[in-house]
Design a protein around this motif. Structure first.
Motif, short mmCIF file in Angstrom:
data_model
loop_
_atom_site.label_atom_id
_atom_site.label_comp_id
_atom_site.label_asym_id
_atom_site.label_seq_id
_atom_site.Cartn_x
_atom_site.Cartn_y
_atom_site.Cartn_z
N VAL A 266 0.85 -1.18 0.00
CA VAL A 266 0.00 0.00 0.00
C VAL A 266 0.89 1.23 0.00
N LEU A 267 0.71 2.05 -1.02
CA LEU A 267 1.51 3.27 -1.14
C LEU A 267 0.75 4.46 -0.57
N LEU A 268 1.47 5.26 0.17
CA LEU A 268 0.92 6.50 0.71
C LEU A 268 1.90 7.60 0.40
N ALA A 269 1.44 8.84 0.50
CA ALA A 269 2.35 9.96 0.29
C ALA A 269 1.87 11.13 1.12
N PRO A 270 2.80 11.99 1.51
CA PRO A 270 2.37 13.14 2.31
C PRO A 270 1.50 14.09 1.48
N GLY B 138 -10.10 0.67 4.28
CA GLY B 138 -9.79 -0.64 4.84
C GLY B 138 -8.50 -1.21 4.28
N ILE B 139 -7.72 -0.39 3.58
CA ILE B 139 -6.52 -0.96 2.98
C ILE B 139 -5.41 -1.16 3.98
N LEU B 140 -5.59 -0.58 5.17
CA LEU B 140 -4.59 -0.85 6.21
C LEU B 140 -4.55 -2.33 6.53
N GLU B 141 -5.71 -2.95 6.48
CA GLU B 141 -5.80 -4.36 6.83
C GLU B 141 -5.18 -5.27 5.77
N ILE B 142 -5.18 -4.81 4.52
CA ILE B 142 -4.69 -5.69 3.46
C ILE B 142 -3.20 -5.51 3.19
#
Ligand code: GDP
Length: 319
Positions: free
Chosen positions: A169-173, A185-189
């Motif tokens: 899972v990609l995140l960015a500031p 809910g992508i934290l869970e995957i």
């Protein structure tokens, strides 16, 4: 079907990593060709080697840039790599679309890389049916890693993630991603978190937020569980990409050690079989009953002489 599609020959060539054969097979499985069954059967013995890595995250977070950087790093490590860029909202499939995705051109002439875009509109069974077949083709072609990059937005992201052995899972500031991620809910995957655009202010805060959320529990807090690492990257400059590759390899090793890889693959195969079976039942339903029988049953429900459950039961029993 094109006349004389020689499936055994195509599969044989694909196994020798002939890019034309690989492309042709993917087109065939994607378009629900009449030889799909034959292809599936021919590919069956040659699967299970490739580690399927899904990349998800909001548009603009850097998935495409990261995919390209990862291809470079994996190639440098001598791995054969497949890329499926999946766009659930686009009507266009094939190789051409990726020509627009300029970063991928770096890899266009490398014969250790197979790049393919897939779209779903108008396809029987949609992407969820076609992607696993395309994965099998790339697997049979000897890919060590297949990256699935979702191009579009929405629920399909999570769906595509369910096809992967390892989900990044990609995140960015600056994208409100912390909250978005939790919502979707992508934290869970996630098996691996990547905080991209670490050259920008706020990347440390995103990483801290993630760490805090992890500390709150969830499936990863159980003893012996895999704790998703948080890797900071500047994909545009290739920084941190080696650490991502390392995290991918570590996750693979952890899955092997804990039987998780086969567990995930069995779960995936089960839902695939279920989807195919239900599709066949639906087809059979249409063949047996046609619209006339359904109309007649509907009329009886409307005039109150039966209820929809009884009517459905009757029709299903007649299959
Ligand atoms: P995608 O929509 O998730 O595939 O995102 P892209 O890979 O297309 O990237 C979106 C934009 O962010 C592009 O303009 C990239 O050049 C830029 N970008 C990607 N990685 C980085 C990074 O590490 N730092 C900065 N500052 N920009 C980046």
């Amino acid at each position: 079907m094109r006349r004389g599609t020689d499936v055994p020959e195509l599969v044989e060539r694909a196994r020798k990593a002939d890019p034309r054969a690989v492309a042709r097979l993917i087109s065939l499985v994607e378009n629900d060709s009449p030889v799909l069954r034959e292809i599936a059967s021919a590919l069956a013995p040659f699967g299970g080697h490739a580690q399927v890595v899904g990349l998800t995250g909001s548009p603009g977070v850097g998935k495409s840039t990261s995919t390209s950087a990862l291809v470079g790093a994996l190639r440098a490590a001598g791995k054969r790599v497949g890329v499926l860029a999946v766009d659930p909202s686009s009507p266009f499939s094939g190789g051409a679309l990726l020509g627009d995705r300029v970063r991928m051109q770096d890899h266009a002439t490398d014969d250790g890389v197979f790049i393919r875009s897939m779209a779903s509109r108008g396809q029987l069974g949609g992407l969820s049916a076609a992607v696993p077949q395309a994965l099998r083709v790339l697997d049979a072609a000897g890919c060590d890693v297949v990256l699935i990059e979702t191009v579009g937005v929405g629920q399909a992201e999570v769906e595509i993630a369910s096809l992967a052995d390892t989900t990044m899972v990609l995140l960015a500031p600056g994208m409100g991603d912390g909250i978005q991620a939790a919502k979707a809910g992508i934290l869970e995957i996630a098996d691996i978190f990547v905080v991209n655009k670490a050259d920008r202010d706020g990347a440390d805060q995103v990483a801290r937020d993630l760490r805090y959320m992890q500390s709150l529990g969830g499936r990863h807090s159980e003893a012996g569980a895999w704790r998703p690492p948080i890797v900071k990257t500047v994909a545009a400059r290739g920084e941190g990409i080696d650490q991502v590759v390392e995290a991918i390899a570590k996750h693979r090793a952890w899955m092997d050690e804990h039987g998780e890889l086969s567990r995930r693959r069995r779960a995936r195969a089960a839902s695939e079989i279920e989807a195919i079976a239900l599709g066949q039942v639906k087809l059979r339903f249409g063949q047996v009953h046609g619209s006339a029988a359904l109309d007649a049953a509907a009329a009886r429900v409307v005039d109150g002489s039966t209820d929809p459950y009884a009517a459905a039961e009757e029709l299903v029993a007649a299959l």
